[in-house]
Design an enzyme around this catalytic site. Sequence first.
Site, short mmCIF file in Angstrom:
data_model
loop_
_atom_site.label_atom_id
_atom_site.label_comp_id
_atom_site.label_asym_id
_atom_site.label_seq_id
_atom_site.Cartn_x
_atom_site.Cartn_y
_atom_site.Cartn_z
N LYS A 40 -3.31 -66.93 5.22
CA LYS A 40 -2.07 -66.45 4.59
C LYS A 40 -1.64 -65.13 5.21
CE LYS A 40 -2.85 -68.43 0.02
NZ LYS A 40 -3.12 -68.12 -1.37
N HIS A 72 -14.50 -99.49 9.81
CA HIS A 72 -13.97 -99.87 11.13
C HIS A 72 -13.49 -98.66 11.91
CE1 HIS A 72 -14.14 -104.21 10.13
NE2 HIS A 72 -14.14 -103.70 8.91
N GLU A 74 -13.95 -75.57 -1.64
CA GLU A 74 -13.54 -74.21 -1.99
C GLU A 74 -14.59 -73.50 -2.83
OE1 GLU A 74 -8.69 -73.84 -1.95
OE2 GLU A 74 -9.70 -73.51 -3.85
O1 PA5 Z 1 -8.20 -73.92 -6.46
C1 PA5 Z 1 -7.46 -72.99 -6.20
O2 PA5 Z 1 -7.52 -71.91 -6.82
C2 PA5 Z 1 -6.41 -73.12 -5.13
O3 PA5 Z 1 -6.52 -74.34 -4.47
C3 PA5 Z 1 -5.03 -73.00 -5.74
O4 PA5 Z 1 -4.87 -73.99 -6.72
C4 PA5 Z 1 -3.95 -73.16 -4.68
O5 PA5 Z 1 -4.14 -72.22 -3.66
C5 PA5 Z 1 -2.57 -72.98 -5.28
O6 PA5 Z 1 -2.47 -71.73 -5.90
P1 PA5 Z 1 -1.32 -71.41 -6.93
O7 PA5 Z 1 -1.52 -72.27 -8.12
O8 PA5 Z 1 -1.45 -69.97 -7.25
O9 PA5 Z 1 -0.01 -71.73 -6.24
#
Ligand code: PA5
Length: 439
Positions: A411, A295, A274
Amino acid sequence: MITLHWNTGYRNGIPETEVEERFRTLLRRDGAGNDFLGWMDPESIAPEDLISEIVAEAERLRRLAKVVVVAGIGGSYLGARAVIEALSPAYPAEDQVRIAYAGNSLSEDDMHDLLELLDRTDYAVIVISKSGTTTETAVSFRLLQAHCERKYGAQAVERIVCITDKEKGALKKLAVRKGYPCYILPDDVGGRYSVLTPVGLLPIAVAGFDIRALVHEAAAMKGEILKQGVAHDAVRYACHRNTLYRQGTAIEVLASFEPRLHYIIEWWKQLYGESEGKEQKGLFPAGVVYTTDLHSMGQFMQEGSRLMMESFLTVASPQNSCAVPMLPEEENLDQLNYLAGRRLHEINRQAYLGTALAHEDGGVPSLTIELERLDAENLGRLLYFFEFACAISGYLLGVNPFDQPGVEAYKRNMFALLGKKGYEQEGVALRERLEQKNA
Ligand code: PA5
């Protein structure tokens, strides 16, 4: 202690001035995403009074519940799960508080099975969402909250804890309205850098692990990095992987020989995926657990397309001892008496050394990050090491390592397909596209 070995040599083709500048940018806190740098100071995001409060809250939940459900997704659960699974025995004792996870998928069968478990067990729920609107977490929390209220009536309020943004967001409003205890994920910490905030610390403390040690050692790692500057291995790791990326490497495989590090790998994948995977750039972070995956993926690692670098994550000393038994010669049918008396760890170690050499011969550059032991102290250091390296690495790559704009695309489509208000036009267009595909 964490040690880094450059198995196939340290590669650094990045000019020293560039590395210095990226490092200084991070420390000056004036680079891209500089409003999300709270994670840099573990001792500020997890001060002693907050740690004490979290430990007390965890004790309260442990007294109430046999199962504690952690509902969250991405950065809102991976750090906690990574540490808990790394520190937990493979088969925990029956009387141990069990941590269950929810809200990290939309699987109806998984949710059904969890609710069935909760029908017959005393439980509590920690719901974690910074935004409070993440569909996976919000949907599962609706179900969990309804179940909890049905089962415990007015006492449900004692069994639900929220971790969310300090004022914005639906979950905060709900917590205030219902009177649930609520912990804050600071504004300046993004989800994937939040393991040392209540997001990670409360579940880890509920699982019975030493969150003080985790935070103190993360802070100690920060001290080391500040002292050594660009000579620190966290910075060198960032330089090494960016050098290989600039030379055409496309994938970094994090490989452990300990199955209980599986979720550390998952956490690392999210952190790097990310943080760096944007603007058509970045090393794709992949993970394997050897020897199991030797494996399955071993063949590809040895002889497949030469796209990857490999980073081994090893543990120098196991906590326990288990040796291969000697058999009478007539029963030595598997011919394993030559291993009699040797510990599994030693055999695992030779498997690692043999794998590293074989993959080197196969043309895969590798390094090894070794933890002295698998305990809270070493994990605290490792988490901070990877976070700091990721920030520098993102800056060397030329991206903002603290945002995740690409996550919104799925989303929007999902909301449009589900018919959410405000997404009507997009819904029509997407359905048409799907019909054309199916025609
Ligand atoms: O690292 C991030 O920002 C994302 O992976 C969020 O943690 C994830 O999308 C969950 O978001 P939220 O905490 O708003 O539910």
